[in-house]
Design a protein around this motif. Structure first.
Motif, PDB file in Angstrom:
ATOM      1  N   ARG A   1       0.825  -1.204   0.000  1.00  0.00           N
ATOM      2  CA  ARG A   1       0.000   0.000   0.000  1.00  0.00           C
ATOM      3  C   ARG A   1       0.863   1.260   0.000  1.00  0.00           C
ATOM      4  O   ARG A   1       1.932   1.275   0.591  1.00  0.00           O
ATOM      5  CB  ARG A   1      -0.911   0.012   1.225  1.00  0.00           C
ATOM      6  CG  ARG A   1      -1.971  -1.081   1.229  1.00  0.00           C
ATOM      7  CD  ARG A   1      -2.702  -1.108   2.557  1.00  0.00           C
ATOM      8  NE  ARG A   1      -1.791  -1.460   3.643  1.00  0.00           N
ATOM      9  CZ  ARG A   1      -1.968  -1.077   4.903  1.00  0.00           C
ATOM     10  NH1 ARG A   1      -2.985  -0.307   5.230  1.00  0.00           N
ATOM     11  NH2 ARG A   1      -1.116  -1.457   5.836  1.00  0.00           N
TER      12      ARG A   1
ATOM     13  N   ARG B   1      -4.055   3.745  -4.931  1.00  0.00           N
ATOM     14  CA  ARG B   1      -4.777   2.531  -5.308  1.00  0.00           C
ATOM     15  C   ARG B   1      -3.819   1.476  -5.825  1.00  0.00           C
ATOM     16  O   ARG B   1      -2.834   1.784  -6.500  1.00  0.00           O
ATOM     17  CB  ARG B   1      -5.812   2.840  -6.392  1.00  0.00           C
ATOM     18  CG  ARG B   1      -6.994   3.667  -5.908  1.00  0.00           C
ATOM     19  CD  ARG B   1      -7.813   4.201  -7.067  1.00  0.00           C
ATOM     20  NE  ARG B   1      -8.113   3.153  -8.043  1.00  0.00           N
ATOM     21  CZ  ARG B   1      -8.533   3.392  -9.282  1.00  0.00           C
ATOM     22  NH1 ARG B   1      -8.684   4.651  -9.696  1.00  0.00           N
ATOM     23  NH2 ARG B   1      -8.800   2.411 -10.105  1.00  0.00           N
TER      24      ARG B   1
ATOM     25  N   GLU C   1      -3.488  -1.927  -8.194  1.00  0.00           N
ATOM     26  CA  GLU C   1      -4.174  -2.584  -9.300  1.00  0.00           C
ATOM     27  C   GLU C   1      -3.350  -3.760  -9.806  1.00  0.00           C
ATOM     28  O   GLU C   1      -2.111  -3.702  -9.827  1.00  0.00           O
ATOM     29  CB  GLU C   1      -4.394  -1.604 -10.460  1.00  0.00           C
ATOM     30  CG  GLU C   1      -5.331  -0.464 -10.157  1.00  0.00           C
ATOM     31  CD  GLU C   1      -5.524   0.452 -11.356  1.00  0.00           C
ATOM     32  OE1 GLU C   1      -4.768   0.281 -12.356  1.00  0.00           O
ATOM     33  OE2 GLU C   1      -6.401   1.324 -11.311  1.00  0.00           O
TER      34      GLU C   1
ATOM     35  N   ASN D   1       1.122   0.093  -7.716  1.00  0.00           N
ATOM     36  CA  ASN D   1       0.565   1.095  -6.817  1.00  0.00           C
ATOM     37  C   ASN D   1       0.556   2.431  -7.548  1.00  0.00           C
ATOM     38  O   ASN D   1       1.606   2.919  -7.985  1.00  0.00           O
ATOM     39  CB  ASN D   1       1.395   1.199  -5.540  1.00  0.00           C
ATOM     40  CG  ASN D   1       1.343  -0.076  -4.733  1.00  0.00           C
ATOM     41  OD1 ASN D   1       0.274  -0.611  -4.474  1.00  0.00           O
ATOM     42  ND2 ASN D   1       2.503  -0.573  -4.333  1.00  0.00           N
TER      43      ASN D   1
END
Length: 313
Positions: A68, A262, A264, A257
């Motif tokens: 993240r 976000r 993906e 990232n």
């Protein structure tokens, strides 16, 4: 080779400088110095970087071990302001519940677009202190020789040594130079070159007394090279990546990232994994937003992850 689950995000990146060629100031990605290089959750980390524009402000975010990208605040908002000589110094205190593993903190100049990346490690919490027992060193990479002692056993008690690797069952093992004297047991053990990163445990049991001690120690993930060419490109560009430190020819998965935080799934091309080195390419979508991106590759079997930073302008 495995230092806890990393998504890190062991988050080591190819940090290649890109020359500034215009008043629009193209960004370059270079390392920032970090002190200390590792610490437990709650540790204050100090960063120093140069190359920014005089007086500009910086934005910062962190990349966590699980992939993240999170906004981050310096310990003081005044630290966001770059000095007249283009240097920035700031500190960031890891949350008390920060995940252990490899982290990176990214600082980006708001006007210049210059990017600096500091890589550091959040260590796992220490194991509960065992009475009169210890491991040295407490943290080491694969290939490290660890030396242990534990006291409180009956004299001449036959000793069993049981080792638990991260995510594995406990196993009875033979150790190096076992010795017991006056109820104290000393021994050594060398971590294999492919030792999984994370917390390992030795449980030592007296055969007659049934007295036991458990010692925890950490095997760090070894530093591994990663890279991307080009280091920055436009939406629709082809990026070619590599990452070392995976296992054999294991299967891999990928995700990216985005600058907005976000994550993906990434559809990549021409993937090859040989002797722990992965090579692959990826075409940025035509609508990819500009900013700092990271590509994450994860070994399906080993759980080892590598992170590569790049920029879409």
């Amino acid at each position: 080779m495995k230092h806890t689950r990393l998504i890190f995000l062991v988050l080591v990146a190819l940090l290649a400088p890109v020359a500034q060629r215009s008043a629009a100031a193209e960004s370059s990605i270079l390392p920032a110095s970090v002190y200390p290089s590792s610490g437990q959750a709650g540790t204050r980390f100090d960063f120093l970087a140069d190359g920014f524009q005089s007086g500009e402000r910086i934005d910062i975010w962190v990349n966590t071990p699980d992939g993240r990208a999170l906004p981050a605040r310096p310990d003081s908002e005044l630290q966001r302001r770059v000095a007249r000589d283009g240097r920035a110094a700031w500190s960031w205190t890891a949350p008390k519940d920060a995940q252990s593993g490899n982290w990176s903190l990214v600082a980006r100049g708001q006007r210049s677009g210059v990017v600096r990346v500091g890589v550091f490690t959040i260590l796992p919490p220490p194991a509960p202190a065992a009475p009169d027992a210890n491991a040295y060193p407490a943290v080491g990479r694969p290939g490290t020789r660890f030396v242990f002692f534990a006291a409180g056993f009956a004299p001449d008690d036959p000793i069993g040594f049981f080792l638990t690797a991260p995510g594995s069952e406990e196993t009875l093992v033979a150790v190096e130079q076992p010795r017991i004297f006056n109820g104290r047991v000393d021994w050594a053990w060398t971590a294999p070159d492919n030792a999984a990163p994370g917390i390992w445990r030795f449980r030592v049991v007296g055969g007659n007394s049934r007295f036991e001690q458990t010692l925890a120690f950490t095997v760090e993930r070894p530093a591994a090279a990663v890279g991307v060419n080009p280091g920055r490109g436009r939406a629709g560009s082809l990026f070619q990546f590599f990452a070392d430190g995976l296992q054999g020819r294991e299967g891999v998965i990928f995700w990216v990232n985005r600058p907005d935080g976000r994550a993906e799934k990434a559809t990549v091309e021409r993937v090859a994994v040989n002797d722990g080195r992965a090579e692959w390419s990826w075409i940025a979508p035509d609508d990819a937003p500009p900013g700092q991106w990271s590509m994450v590759v994860r070994g399906v079997n080993s759980g080892i992850e590598r992170v590569v930073l790049f920029e879409i302008r």
